[in-house]
Scaffold this motif. Structure first.
Motif, mmCIF file in Angstrom:
data_model
loop_
_atom_site.group_PDB
_atom_site.id
_atom_site.type_symbol
_atom_site.label_atom_id
_atom_site.label_comp_id
_atom_site.label_asym_id
_atom_site.label_seq_id
_atom_site.Cartn_x
_atom_site.Cartn_y
_atom_site.Cartn_z
ATOM 1 N N LEU A 147 -13.969 29.836 32.394
ATOM 2 C CA LEU A 147 -12.754 29.204 31.897
ATOM 3 C C LEU A 147 -12.667 27.734 32.301
ATOM 4 N N ASN A 148 -13.366 27.347 33.367
ATOM 5 C CA ASN A 148 -13.226 25.978 33.881
ATOM 6 C C ASN A 148 -14.187 24.983 33.239
ATOM 7 N N ARG A 149 -14.892 25.383 32.193
ATOM 8 C CA ARG A 149 -15.763 24.463 31.472
ATOM 9 C C ARG A 149 -14.963 23.794 30.346
ATOM 10 N N PHE B 150 -15.738 22.609 27.452
ATOM 11 C CA PHE B 150 -16.017 23.144 26.118
ATOM 12 C C PHE B 150 -15.260 24.444 25.889
ATOM 13 N N VAL B 151 -15.282 25.331 26.892
ATOM 14 C CA VAL B 151 -14.644 26.642 26.753
ATOM 15 C C VAL B 151 -13.124 26.514 26.657
ATOM 16 N N SER B 152 -12.543 25.677 27.510
ATOM 17 C CA SER B 152 -11.087 25.527 27.478
ATOM 18 C C SER B 152 -10.615 24.953 26.142
ATOM 19 N N THR B 153 -11.397 24.030 25.571
ATOM 20 C CA THR B 153 -11.050 23.470 24.263
ATOM 21 C C THR B 153 -11.235 24.515 23.163
ATOM 22 N N LEU B 154 -12.283 25.306 23.271
ATOM 23 C CA LEU B 154 -12.532 26.400 22.330
ATOM 24 C C LEU B 154 -11.337 27.355 22.312
ATOM 25 N N ILE B 155 -10.868 27.737 23.508
ATOM 26 C CA ILE B 155 -9.735 28.657 23.621
ATOM 27 C C ILE B 155 -8.468 28.041 23.039
ATOM 28 N N SER B 156 -8.288 26.753 23.237
ATOM 29 C CA SER B 156 -7.123 26.074 22.659
ATOM 30 C C SER B 156 -7.108 26.210 21.143
ATOM 31 N N GLY B 157 -8.279 26.065 20.527
ATOM 32 C CA GLY B 157 -8.372 26.213 19.073
ATOM 33 C C GLY B 157 -8.046 27.624 18.625
ATOM 34 N N ILE B 158 -8.536 28.609 19.381
ATOM 35 C CA ILE B 158 -8.248 30.011 19.059
ATOM 36 C C ILE B 158 -6.755 30.289 19.189
ATOM 37 N N GLU B 159 -6.177 29.863 20.321
ATOM 38 C CA GLU B 159 -4.754 30.115 20.575
ATOM 39 C C GLU B 159 -3.862 29.474 19.519
ATOM 40 N N GLU B 160 -4.199 28.254 19.134
ATOM 41 C CA GLU B 160 -3.383 27.548 18.147
ATOM 42 C C GLU B 160 -3.317 28.320 16.829
ATOM 43 N N ILE C 280 -7.478 36.794 27.505
ATOM 44 C CA ILE C 280 -8.660 36.014 27.876
ATOM 45 C C ILE C 280 -9.316 36.582 29.127
ATOM 46 N N SER C 281 -10.629 36.725 29.101
ATOM 47 C CA SER C 281 -11.370 37.133 30.301
ATOM 48 C C SER C 281 -12.661 36.335 30.369
ATOM 49 N N GLN C 282 -13.202 36.207 31.584
ATOM 50 C CA GLN C 282 -14.432 35.435 31.776
ATOM 51 C C GLN C 282 -15.486 36.293 32.470
ATOM 52 N N SER C 283 -16.730 36.060 32.087
ATOM 53 C CA SER C 283 -17.839 36.873 32.607
ATOM 54 C C SER C 283 -18.540 36.229 33.794
ATOM 55 N N TYR C 284 -18.239 34.971 34.085
ATOM 56 C CA TYR C 284 -18.941 34.213 35.126
ATOM 57 C C TYR C 284 -20.452 34.198 34.871
ATOM 58 N N ASP C 285 -20.818 34.300 33.596
ATOM 59 C CA ASP C 285 -22.218 34.298 33.159
ATOM 60 C C ASP C 285 -23.002 35.512 33.650
ATOM 61 N N ALA D 152 -29.460 19.824 28.588
ATOM 62 C CA ALA D 152 -28.803 20.716 27.622
ATOM 63 C C ALA D 152 -27.309 20.876 27.865
ATOM 64 N N ASN D 153 -26.785 20.236 28.915
ATOM 65 C CA ASN D 153 -25.326 20.121 29.046
ATOM 66 C C ASN D 153 -24.974 18.845 29.807
ATOM 67 N N ASP D 154 -23.691 18.505 29.820
ATOM 68 C CA ASP D 154 -23.250 17.264 30.473
ATOM 69 C C ASP D 154 -23.186 17.391 31.989
ATOM 70 N N THR D 155 -22.888 18.584 32.484
ATOM 71 C CA THR D 155 -22.743 18.781 33.933
ATOM 72 C C THR D 155 -24.018 18.391 34.670
ATOM 73 N N ALA D 156 -25.148 18.935 34.222
ATOM 74 C CA ALA D 156 -26.432 18.619 34.865
ATOM 75 C C ALA D 156 -26.824 17.167 34.614
#
Length: 343
Positions: free
Chosen positions: A74-76, A78-88, A99-104, A252-256
């Motif tokens: 949930l703290n990524r 991309f994911v938080s923005t994705l969820i915002s689109g779904i919720e809207e 909402i639930s998270q798998s922690y990968d 492959a991501n911004d964090t790294a």
């Protein structure tokens, strides 16, 4: 302290001298009930603190007007923005979300999928955990005709609706951007290769090198478990201590990628003169780090809205067939100061 009794439709029926069925139909805007009665019932319901029991309704008709969301973290951004689109989209249609998270982790994803199934969700939107390789835990949904939309991280073989970006082309564009800036020895921070997004980004990277007659050096392709900040720092140190260090990194991501910028600077390398770096996702941190990170756009909000729309369309049409269409969205290079100007 005395607990106040929950107000029911029977209490409303007694107060207004209507039958419970009339109250129920009025609360659901049934066409057989006049607008005047609907207004009266709803105003009274609000006044006395009535709350609709969506769970009970779901138990009766196996539809809770709730969309389940299962994501890795949930703290990524991309994911938080994705969820915002779904919720809207869900909220506008009168739906709630769980909402639930798998922690990968695959085991947590399996357990959460069961919980969402037991909650009688009307549909499920999933971005797969990094570890997930089997998909049996989604069969319980499809067996009951509950639509599933996989978004971003999707299974290769599971027959369901999917919302993705063109990760191959995005990986190709990112690598070509570095090549056009004069880079010739380009490293890649690669995510887990059984996940479609990272496999395709790597393929784009490899093909861009081939097309521009640059060698594929396996020592410059670093496998990651989760593409975390810590992994990025460790990989950057390893690369920059090589006898022939790379002159660029495609992460492959911004964090790294951000951790690579900070690590390189700490080791005395100049970004982008000594080491050009491009990430992926356009997370907020990409604009804050110095120098600002070049990256690939990732339309998370739009992906969320489309995912929810597919679930809602399925519900409204009361389709028997499960969704199987694939929506592919485009991406763009966002050039900032961490990469060199195009030659």
């Amino acid at each position: 302290m005395e607990v106040k009794k929950e107000v029911t439709i029977y209490d409303l029926a007694k107060t207004l001298n209507y039958s419970p069925s009339t109250i129920s139909r009025a609360l659901n805007n049934h066409k057989s009930i006049s607008k005047k009665t609907i207004k009266l019932v709803k105003e009274t319901a609000e006044k006395v603190g009535y709350r609709p029991n969506n769970l009970a309704a779901g138990l009766r008709n196996n539809k809770s007007k709730t969309i389940g969301i299962l994501v890795p973290h949930l703290n990524r951004p991309f994911v938080s923005t994705l969820i915002s689109g779904i919720e809207e989209s869900a909220r506008k249609a009168g739906y709630n979300v769980l909402i639930s998270q798998s922690y990968d982790e695959a085991e947590i994803e399996i357990a959460n999928a069961r919980t969402l199934y037991d909650s009688r969700v009307s549909g499920l939107i999933v971005s797969l955990a990094m570890q997930t390789e089997l998909y049996d835990h989604f069969k319980q949904f499809t067996d009951q005709g509950i639509p599933i939309v996989f978004v971003d991280r999707v299974p290769k073989t599971y027959n369901s609706y999917k919302v993705i970006i063109d990760n191959y082309t995005a990986g190709y564009k990112a690598t070509k951007h570095l090549i056009q800036g004069g880079c010739k020895r380009i490293a890649h921070f690669a995510g887990s290769q059984h996940r479609n997004v990272y496999e395709d980004r790597k393929k784009g990277y490899v093909d861009a090198l081939k097309e521009h007659n640059l060698p594929i050096d396996e020592s410059l392709i670093i496998p990651f478990k989760t593409l975390s900040f810590e992994e990025g720092e460790k990989a950057t140190k390893k690369l920059l201590k090589m006898e022939q260090p790379p002159d660029a990194i495609f992460s492959a991501n911004d964090t790294a990628a951000v951790s690579a910028i900070l690590c390189a600077k700490k080791m005395g390398f100049s970004v982008p003169e000594d080491l050009a770096i491009i990430g992926f996702n356009d997370d907020p941190i990409s604009k804050i780090v110095e120098p600002a990170l070049s990256t690939i756009s990732h339309p998370a909000l739009k992906m969320g809205k489309i995912s929810a729309k597919r679930i809602l369309e399925h519900e409204q049409k009361e389709q028997d067939d499960l969704l199987t269409e694939v929506s592919v969205l485009n991406t763009e290079v966002i050039a900032r100061a961490s990469t060199r100007p195009i030659n």
